[in-house]
Write an enzyme that holds these catalytic residues in place. Sequence first.
Site, mmCIF file in Angstrom:
data_model
loop_
_atom_site.group_PDB
_atom_site.id
_atom_site.type_symbol
_atom_site.label_atom_id
_atom_site.label_comp_id
_atom_site.label_asym_id
_atom_site.label_seq_id
_atom_site.Cartn_x
_atom_site.Cartn_y
_atom_site.Cartn_z
ATOM 1 N N PRO A 113 0.828 -1.212 0.000
ATOM 2 C CA PRO A 113 0.000 0.000 0.000
ATOM 3 C C PRO A 113 0.859 1.257 0.000
ATOM 4 C CG PRO A 113 0.118 -0.903 2.213
ATOM 5 C CD PRO A 113 0.836 -1.882 1.312
ATOM 6 N N GLY A 114 0.361 2.281 -0.653
ATOM 7 C CA GLY A 114 1.031 3.577 -0.644
ATOM 8 C C GLY A 114 0.027 4.682 -0.394
ATOM 9 N N ARG A 115 -0.733 5.026 -1.451
ATOM 10 C CA ARG A 115 -1.724 6.090 -1.363
ATOM 11 C C ARG A 115 -2.704 5.866 -0.212
ATOM 12 N NH1 ARG A 115 -4.087 8.692 -5.929
ATOM 13 N NH2 ARG A 115 -3.180 7.044 -7.211
ATOM 14 N N ARG A 127 -1.039 16.809 -9.380
ATOM 15 C CA ARG A 127 -2.043 15.780 -9.672
ATOM 16 C C ARG A 127 -3.284 16.313 -10.391
ATOM 17 N NH1 ARG A 127 -4.723 13.204 -6.482
ATOM 18 N NH2 ARG A 127 -4.711 11.201 -7.579
ATOM 19 N N TYR A 160 -3.445 14.273 -13.807
ATOM 20 C CA TYR A 160 -4.427 13.193 -13.820
ATOM 21 C C TYR A 160 -5.874 13.681 -13.867
ATOM 22 C CZ TYR A 160 -0.525 10.327 -12.063
ATOM 23 O OH TYR A 160 0.665 9.686 -11.904
ATOM 24 N N CYS A 189 3.065 30.289 -14.892
ATOM 25 C CA CYS A 189 2.722 30.803 -16.223
ATOM 26 C C CYS A 189 2.330 29.659 -17.158
ATOM 27 C CB CYS A 189 3.893 31.591 -16.789
ATOM 28 S SG CYS A 189 3.470 32.561 -18.241
ATOM 29 N N TYR A 223 1.698 11.533 -3.461
ATOM 30 C CA TYR A 223 2.068 12.087 -4.769
ATOM 31 C C TYR A 223 1.914 13.601 -4.795
ATOM 32 C CZ TYR A 223 1.674 7.155 -5.738
ATOM 33 O OH TYR A 223 1.816 5.790 -5.669
#
Length: 430
Positions: A291-293, A329, A333, A358, A387
Amino acid sequence: MLFYFYPMFRYQGDTLFWNGVPLVELLPRAAALLREEYSYSGAFWLYQQAILERRLQLLEQGLPGCRFYYSVKSQSNLALLRLIAAHPRFGADVVSGGELVRALRSGFPPEKIVFAGVGKTEEEIQLALAQRIRSLHVESIAELEEIAKFAKERKMAAAVSLRLNPDVEVDTHRHITTGKEENKFGLSEQDFHEALAILKDNAYLELVGLQAHIGSQIFAIEPYVATARFLASRQNETEATLGRPLQYISLGGGFGVDYRALDAEPGFDLAGLAQAIQGIFPTHTEIHFEPGRFISAPIGILATRVRHLKTRTGKAIAIVDAAMNDLIRPMLYEAYHPILPVVRRNHERNYDIVGPVCESTDTFAQSRVLSELREKDWLAIGYAGAYGSCMSSNFNSRPLIPELLLDSLGRLQVVRRPQTLEHMLSLELG
């Protein structure tokens, strides 16, 4: 340790609470600390240890008997890694030599580190072998042969696992699916059999496991069950071919986080998954997840302030001091993050929340209905722990912003100093 269950985000009166903590008090306190210690003013990352510990506990209780290898790429701050490393059932899943060094410095022992990634360099493979980590997750025949070559030079048996591609379809964003046949990750069926033939006759390779990772932001149990059955069949074939049992099977990570859940803890049916895969693998096999997120997303917010307001037909534009180089993100995404005013007012309005970079893509949200904003208002961008800081950049020559941790005793500490222009330019020759 006791955990108190607070809604992740909740307004009490007209002020925002994050996991029971009033941000109307915490954010100015954090800003004052940064101003006093580093003469810094601007956006910053803020993490809560209490949420981190709760997420780890959810995994430990929801998947009893399993082991976890935290995906370092999702959030790699050393202070947070040290907190995770203190949990005995957690190791580290790394995808670069830099992450391997971070994991080691954070207290993860080599035997609790696995190294994934489709393009490991020669230096990274040599580092992993020198440290004798738990396993290198192999993703190509060429990589397997290269590992064998380096292991022979070192007169050692390299511990490896095969990352297989189960060709499992998942309902997620096209940029974060990894388990389909057309994806770059893992070994095909033909590669798998070729790898077994190499492993059977090579004394410098020790196969310790099989692994698959099918993607991220998965909320259904069924894809994991399909992957488990796929790996179980390959485990039977592998053990019959090599004549010895495997140490572990890894089902990867990807447990979904509901970024729109404000008044409840976002989650995944861990207990349902544990029940669904029960009995699929032999009792001698360790079951791993990566697991990460699921761990890191809820633990962090991006704290930013409104700099300027512009009026357009039917909506307003709020220009904030955070930008796409800090949190990319939403631009990369099309990802949704809750954006919550710390002080809520009676009237609502449509806002575009944009940064100062910009680029037209430097937009955190379009036509988001928020309570009326004013210049210098604090905003909390939620579920930004995963992330976020680790994907930030110096685009537009903007220094990296600081990171702070609210520990379990309510103390604030800076866990990454603000980068200065001098730091940023120091590597350049000119």
